[in-house]
Scaffold this active site. Structure first.
Site, PDB file in Angstrom:
ATOM      1  CE  LYS A 122      -4.084  -1.796   1.770  1.00  0.00           C
ATOM      2  NZ  LYS A 122      -5.232  -1.893   2.980  1.00  0.00           N
ATOM      3  CE  LYS A 211      -6.023  -6.512  -1.091  1.00  0.00           C
ATOM      4  NZ  LYS A 211      -6.677  -6.511   0.115  1.00  0.00           N
ATOM      5  CE  LYS A 214     -13.089  -1.988   1.519  1.00  0.00           C
ATOM      6  NZ  LYS A 214     -11.823  -1.884   2.372  1.00  0.00           N
TER       7      LYS A 214
END
Ligand code: AQP
Length: 345
Positions: A122, A211, A214
């Site tokens: 991230k 993956k 969001k």
């Protein structure tokens, strides 16, 4: 209030964006299945980790609405609000979560957090604003789990490392100060409990090596629970596959096709074996895509019909009862930790 003696199953879903089908299948469905089928045997905690919501940048003016939307999704997915063993709460309404996080922080090594692969992933994506909150969030997650004495924590495969860390820090403090925490079950045992061989990783339809996530920009690769059935149908029909020309389940060489097989099994409530038996060896990918697209469209139609009927008043009532109970329950655990570390008599 005494600790309830039933084993606790707990999970949370951040309100930072619309939930997608990976969130639903990886975290929400397993706990709701338990809440519905094995009510009475377990305490079920499903919460909105609102403090986790802005570890990455968000529109703060939309946070309240996003929190309520998550809660409505829980109910539309079948969470039985009238079950007294089911607790629904917002993390920031239980201040012990933040307090325990600080204490756990002081027993956590920088090296341990540096090894967290999700942080690296991230942080890599949001170079401009990597917050200390993002770095630290596995510790808050550990506090979320340990404060409520949870044994089972249904999460997707991406959270396995954080669950391992939670076990490590719980054992570390238990060894040093006595039995403060219930240590969550080892990951393999958790999978068995939820009837799986391994953690679930639903992949992006356009980039199946990644993956479904969001905060990804590739909206065409993500099925949101709020997508219209038509939008979802289209996304599945244009999912990226491969040029091997033979349906087989192998996440290494055919991640796109394997993802479609997994989704079809989970959405239709069939076993993966059953779906594999039907499609493996076929030389065309179209029939598999069509079957999944139709099943997904039907699922979303049904889900959204339920979502439209959710009564917010019953959610607010449940929150007020659960948040009071969970403050008491978590407060007891926090107090025992405060005593152990010398903050209280
Ligand atoms: N692709 C996935 N497959 C299976 N499970 C998944 N989860 C997330 N993606 C998949 C699980 O959903 C829960 C939601 O956790 P979260 O709300 O804290 O979000 P997250 O882990 O950060 O993952 P998201 O939803 O995709 O968001 P971003 O974009 O931030 O990465 C967790 O149990 C997670 O494992």
């Amino acid at each position: 209030m005494k600790h309830m003696n039933k084993p606790v199953i707990l999970t949370g879903l951040r309100a930072n964006n619309n939930l997608h089908i990976g969130n639903y299948l990886g975290a929400l469905l397993p706990i709701i299945d338990m809440a519905r089928k094995r009510a009475g045997e377990y305490q079920v905690n499903l919460f909105v980790p609102d403090l986790h919501s802005f570890t990455t940048p968000i529109d703060h003016s939309a946070l309240q609405a996003a929190i309520m939307q998550n809660l409505r999704v829980f109910v539309a997915a079948g969470l039985p609000l009238d079950n007294p063993d089911v607790h629904v709460y917002r993390q920031s309404y239980i201040p012990s979560h933040s307090e325990l996080t600080w204490i756990l922080d002081c027993f956590t090594g920088m090296g341990e957090m540096n090894r967290m692969t999700q942080f690296k992933d991230k942080a890599g994506k949001s170079q401009e604003q990597v917050s200390v909150g993002l770095f630290n969030y596995p510790v808050l997650m550990a506090a979320d789990i340990l404060l409520h004495r949870a044994s089972y924590v249904p999460v997707g495969e991406d959270q396995t490392q954080h669950l391992e860390f939670t076990r490590d820090i719980a054992e570390r403090l238990n060894n040093r100060f006595g039995e403060l925490f219930v240590v969550p079950k080892p990951v393999q045992e958790q999978h068995k409990f939820f009837g799986k061989d391994q953690g679930l990783r639903i992949r992006d339809l356009q980039e199946p090596s990644k993956k479904m996530s969001k905060s990804e920009d590739s909206r065409r690769g993500i099925i949101y629970l709020t997508d219209t059935p038509g939008q979802a149908h289209k996304k599945i029909m244009s999912a990226e596959t491969d040029s091997l020309g033979k349906v087989a389940y192998d996440a290494g060489t055919q991640p796109g096709i394997s993802n479609l097989l997994t989704l079809l099994a989970l959405i239709s409530g069939r076993t993966l074996d059953d779906v594999q038996n039907e499609y493996e060896g076929r030389t065309q990918y179209g029939p598999l895509k069509t079957a999944l697209a139709d099943t997904m469209a039907e699922f979303l139609q049904d889900f959204q019909d339920k979502l439209a009927k959710v009564d917010e008043k019953s959610i607010l009532n449940k929150l007020s009862v659960s948040e009071k109970q969970m403050n008491e329950q978590a407060g007891q655990v926090l107090l025992s930790v405060q005593k152990a570390v010398g903050l209280r008599e």
